[in-house]
Design an enzyme around this catalytic site. Sequence first.
Site, PDB file in Angstrom:
ATOM      1  N   GLY A  61      28.121 -49.738  70.289  1.00 47.82           N
ATOM      2  CA  GLY A  61      28.568 -48.851  71.363  1.00 47.82           C
ATOM      3  C   GLY A  61      28.886 -47.431  70.958  1.00 47.82           C
ATOM      4  O   GLY A  61      29.250 -46.620  71.812  1.00 47.82           O
TER       5      GLY A  61
ATOM      6  N   GLU B  75      27.690 -53.937  65.550  1.00 48.26           N
ATOM      7  CA  GLU B  75      26.317 -54.050  66.069  1.00 48.26           C
ATOM      8  C   GLU B  75      25.823 -52.717  66.622  1.00 48.26           C
ATOM      9  O   GLU B  75      25.503 -52.614  67.808  1.00 48.26           O
ATOM     10  CB  GLU B  75      26.279 -55.085  67.200  1.00 48.26           C
ATOM     11  CG  GLU B  75      26.750 -56.478  66.827  1.00 48.26           C
ATOM     12  CD  GLU B  75      26.881 -57.385  68.052  1.00 48.26           C
ATOM     13  OE1 GLU B  75      26.795 -56.901  69.203  1.00 48.26           O
ATOM     14  OE2 GLU B  75      27.074 -58.591  67.845  1.00 48.26           O
ATOM     15  N   PRO B  76      25.769 -51.667  65.801  1.00 44.60           N
ATOM     16  CA  PRO B  76      25.345 -50.379  66.356  1.00 44.60           C
ATOM     17  C   PRO B  76      23.842 -50.330  66.605  1.00 44.60           C
ATOM     18  O   PRO B  76      23.061 -50.875  65.821  1.00 44.60           O
ATOM     19  CB  PRO B  76      25.737 -49.385  65.248  1.00 44.60           C
ATOM     20  CG  PRO B  76      25.671 -50.190  63.988  1.00 44.60           C
ATOM     21  CD  PRO B  76      26.029 -51.606  64.362  1.00 44.60           C
TER      22      PRO B  76
ATOM     23  N   ARG C 222      22.220 -47.420  69.163  1.00 49.23           N
ATOM     24  CA  ARG C 222      21.980 -46.009  69.459  1.00 49.23           C
ATOM     25  C   ARG C 222      22.367 -45.060  68.319  1.00 49.23           C
ATOM     26  O   ARG C 222      21.617 -44.148  67.965  1.00 49.23           O
ATOM     27  CB  ARG C 222      22.797 -45.633  70.705  1.00 49.23           C
ATOM     28  CG  ARG C 222      22.549 -44.219  71.209  1.00 49.23           C
ATOM     29  CD  ARG C 222      23.593 -43.834  72.260  1.00 49.23           C
ATOM     30  NE  ARG C 222      23.902 -44.871  73.189  1.00 49.23           N
ATOM     31  CZ  ARG C 222      23.313 -45.032  74.388  1.00 49.23           C
ATOM     32  NH1 ARG C 222      22.408 -44.177  74.777  1.00 49.23           N
ATOM     33  NH2 ARG C 222      23.660 -46.036  75.179  1.00 49.23           N
TER      34      ARG C 222
ATOM     35  N   ARG D 200      15.517 -43.417  80.522  1.00 51.21           N
ATOM     36  CA  ARG D 200      16.953 -43.120  80.618  1.00 51.21           C
ATOM     37  C   ARG D 200      17.304 -42.112  81.718  1.00 51.21           C
ATOM     38  O   ARG D 200      18.257 -42.337  82.470  1.00 51.21           O
ATOM     39  CB  ARG D 200      17.510 -42.666  79.267  1.00 51.21           C
ATOM     40  CG  ARG D 200      17.297 -43.674  78.139  1.00 51.21           C
ATOM     41  CD  ARG D 200      18.105 -43.383  76.888  1.00 51.21           C
ATOM     42  NE  ARG D 200      19.514 -43.602  77.126  1.00 51.21           N
ATOM     43  CZ  ARG D 200      20.383 -42.666  77.333  1.00 51.21           C
ATOM     44  NH1 ARG D 200      20.027 -41.398  77.293  1.00 51.21           N
ATOM     45  NH2 ARG D 200      21.636 -42.964  77.572  1.00 51.21           N
TER      46      ARG D 200
ATOM     47  N   TYR E 215      19.707 -43.820  84.424  1.00 44.85           N
ATOM     48  CA  TYR E 215      21.147 -43.515  84.275  1.00 44.85           C
ATOM     49  C   TYR E 215      21.476 -42.053  84.597  1.00 44.85           C
ATOM     50  O   TYR E 215      22.579 -41.597  84.294  1.00 44.85           O
ATOM     51  CB  TYR E 215      21.615 -43.767  82.829  1.00 44.85           C
ATOM     52  CG  TYR E 215      21.134 -45.041  82.190  1.00 44.85           C
ATOM     53  CD1 TYR E 215      21.580 -46.286  82.637  1.00 44.85           C
ATOM     54  CD2 TYR E 215      20.250 -45.009  81.113  1.00 44.85           C
ATOM     55  CE1 TYR E 215      21.142 -47.449  82.026  1.00 44.85           C
ATOM     56  CE2 TYR E 215      19.815 -46.173  80.502  1.00 44.85           C
ATOM     57  CZ  TYR E 215      20.259 -47.384  80.966  1.00 44.85           C
ATOM     58  OH  TYR E 215      19.835 -48.539  80.364  1.00 44.85           O
TER      59      TYR E 215
ATOM     60  N   CYS F 143       4.565 -41.702  89.958  1.00 43.26           N
ATOM     61  CA  CYS F 143       4.723 -41.564  91.407  1.00 43.26           C
ATOM     62  C   CYS F 143       6.057 -42.100  91.889  1.00 43.26           C
ATOM     63  O   CYS F 143       6.131 -43.119  92.594  1.00 43.26           O
ATOM     64  CB  CYS F 143       3.567 -42.272  92.100  1.00 43.26           C
ATOM     65  SG  CYS F 143       2.022 -41.538  91.623  1.00 43.26           S
TER      66      CYS F 143
ATOM     67  N   TYR G 260      16.594 -46.576  72.761  1.00 44.03           N
ATOM     68  CA  TYR G 260      16.314 -46.958  74.145  1.00 44.03           C
ATOM     69  C   TYR G 260      15.254 -46.049  74.761  1.00 44.03           C
ATOM     70  O   TYR G 260      15.302 -45.719  75.942  1.00 44.03           O
ATOM     71  CB  TYR G 260      17.611 -46.965  74.985  1.00 44.03           C
ATOM     72  CG  TYR G 260      18.677 -47.842  74.363  1.00 44.03           C
ATOM     73  CD1 TYR G 260      18.525 -49.221  74.330  1.00 44.03           C
ATOM     74  CD2 TYR G 260      19.819 -47.298  73.770  1.00 44.03           C
ATOM     75  CE1 TYR G 260      19.487 -50.028  73.736  1.00 44.03           C
ATOM     76  CE2 TYR G 260      20.774 -48.094  73.175  1.00 44.03           C
ATOM     77  CZ  TYR G 260      20.600 -49.460  73.162  1.00 44.03           C
ATOM     78  OH  TYR G 260      21.552 -50.262  72.574  1.00 44.03           O
TER      79      TYR G 260
HETATM   80  N1  LLP Z   1      25.634 -55.418  70.945  1.00 43.78           N
HETATM   81  C1  LLP Z   1      25.441 -55.885  72.189  1.00 43.78           C
HETATM   82  C2  LLP Z   1      25.861 -57.244  72.516  1.00 43.78           C
HETATM   83  C3  LLP Z   1      24.839 -55.045  73.154  1.00 43.78           C
HETATM   84  O1  LLP Z   1      24.664 -55.509  74.388  1.00 43.78           O
HETATM   85  C4  LLP Z   1      24.448 -53.739  72.796  1.00 43.78           C
HETATM   86  C5  LLP Z   1      23.811 -52.848  73.769  1.00 43.78           C
HETATM   87  C6  LLP Z   1      24.661 -53.320  71.463  1.00 43.78           C
HETATM   88  C7  LLP Z   1      25.256 -54.185  70.574  1.00 43.78           C
HETATM   89  C8  LLP Z   1      24.252 -51.959  70.971  1.00 43.78           C
HETATM   90  O2  LLP Z   1      24.927 -50.935  71.616  1.00 43.78           O
HETATM   91  P1  LLP Z   1      24.771 -49.415  71.104  1.00 43.78           P
HETATM   92  O3  LLP Z   1      25.365 -49.311  69.736  1.00 43.78           O
HETATM   93  O4  LLP Z   1      23.327 -49.096  71.087  1.00 43.78           O
HETATM   94  O5  LLP Z   1      25.483 -48.623  72.113  1.00 43.78           O
HETATM   95  N2  LLP Z   1      19.662 -48.778  77.679  1.00 43.78           N
HETATM   96  C9  LLP Z   1      20.978 -48.167  77.630  1.00 43.78           C
HETATM   97  C10 LLP Z   1      21.881 -48.836  76.614  1.00 43.78           C
HETATM   98  C11 LLP Z   1      22.028 -50.333  76.844  1.00 43.78           C
HETATM   99  C12 LLP Z   1      22.899 -50.999  75.823  1.00 43.78           C
HETATM  100  C13 LLP Z   1      22.837 -52.473  75.975  1.00 43.78           C
HETATM  101  N3  LLP Z   1      23.567 -53.185  74.978  1.00 43.78           N
HETATM  102  C14 LLP Z   1      20.832 -46.677  77.376  1.00 43.78           C
HETATM  103  O6  LLP Z   1      19.700 -46.214  77.261  1.00 43.78           O
HETATM  104  O7  LLP Z   1      21.818 -45.965  77.329  1.00 43.78           O
END
Ligand code: LLP
Length: 437
Positions: free
Chosen positions: A257, A294-295, A297, A337, A341, A368, A395
């Site tokens: 996150g 669990e990073p 992004r 994105r 969003y 379209c 993403y």
């Molecule tokens: N762990 C779990 C259980 C998750 O569901 C996610 C992301 C992550 C780790 C990784 O999160 P991050 O570090 O990437 O923030 N498509 C969206 C983001 C969806 C995230 C879904 N889960 C976007 O483009 O912003």
Amino acid sequence: MGFERDESGAALLGGVRLAALFDDPSSFGVDGAPLSTPAYVYDLDAIAGEARALREAFGGLPHLVAFAIKANSAGPIVRALAAEGAGADVVSGGELALALACGIPPEDVVYSGVAKQAAELDRAIGAGPRGILSIQAESIEELTRIDERARAAGRRARVSLRINPGVEADTHAYIATGHDEAKFGIPKAEIGLAVERIQSCSNVELVGVSSHIGSQLTTTDAYIQAARMLLTIASSCDVAMTSTGRPALTLVDFGGGFGIDYGQGCDAHPADFARALAVEVRRAGRESCRTLIEPGRSLVGSHGVLCAGVVMQKRAKPNDDERTWLIVDAGMNDLLRPALYHALHRIEPLERAADAGGLPMRVVGPVCESSDDFGTHVLPQPPPRRVVIRDAGAYGFTMASEYNGRALPTEVFLRGGRVDAVIRPRGVDAWVKERLG
Ligand code: LLP
């Protein structure tokens, strides 16, 4: 090195002039057809550096950086992260197979997701000599399913309870996952029941607890609030387990996150989350447990760009800037994105125009749908030949589709100032052949 500009104003990624990739791909040893836009370009060195910096921030605490493959599943990227000691967080049998094929050991893979299918569970339970490190059970019902699949395989599956901590993350509603209304995880009130269920499952071993409250978090507050809650829950699980002669937990997984700066600022850096987490884990006396994160992004987002060609400029009304459309060859099928969003990615010329002045223009793609709109950006007049859409490493490609009969974009991977790999899409002809049925 990341994204920068040279003295002439040309855009560079990983030290490579992006325009040169398209103008003269052979000088980078790229054979075959010329590289064309739309194309994603990634800096593998910067991505590896991101993982290294995050690991160092743990300051010696036993940990695992499990890369969330959903952010970017390209082999060159997953392998570069694996070489830095990263594991994987997967959400499907496909992602699991990919992580293993990239050389990530099953011992370093965790699997989340609310609807794991029997065949997917079988793959996770059957991987390597002991199955994967942990299946994150998202419901009490799922514990029973995992137990059944493990029994059929003649194995004991290692599981964690994915807890929904009931924490509101300050982010877009579509990517907040740790609040009371979310479908994810086991509500706090049901943890006791979940532990009881585990006690009655002979083919399931509880190894940890996990949570993930949402994505693109720009401060550590909510994350640390959830982390404290998770550490308290871990202690009560330990008591419940050890009092019935079962082993204590060996891992606590705090999820991903960590946000990045899309140009609107981001107060907390990924290392801030890791440092704050290390403090909490030590304070709770859990240094001997493995701390997982669990990073997705934050490891890849800033180190990938989407290069697009300018198709034309369309003026709807004279002297109406908001209605000067700059139509580019990348669309919402390539980078979803903005449409999904309302995300704003910086869009800049690939080559700096001689005249630095500019006009606000609405940058739109060919798809379209009116949501195929990358927002208003100041760009030079006359418009550049190509633009670069920044911070598209996470993403981006993973959410791309062939909507409107469009080919998936090409991907180019840079390392040491050279092209290390190219992934070319299957192309429109193959799409037509498949659709013919
Ligand atoms: N762990 C779990 C259980 C998750 O569901 C996610 C992301 C992550 C780790 C990784 O999160 P991050 O570090 O990437 O923030 N498509 C969206 C983001 C969806 C995230 C879904 N889960 C976007 O483009 O912003």
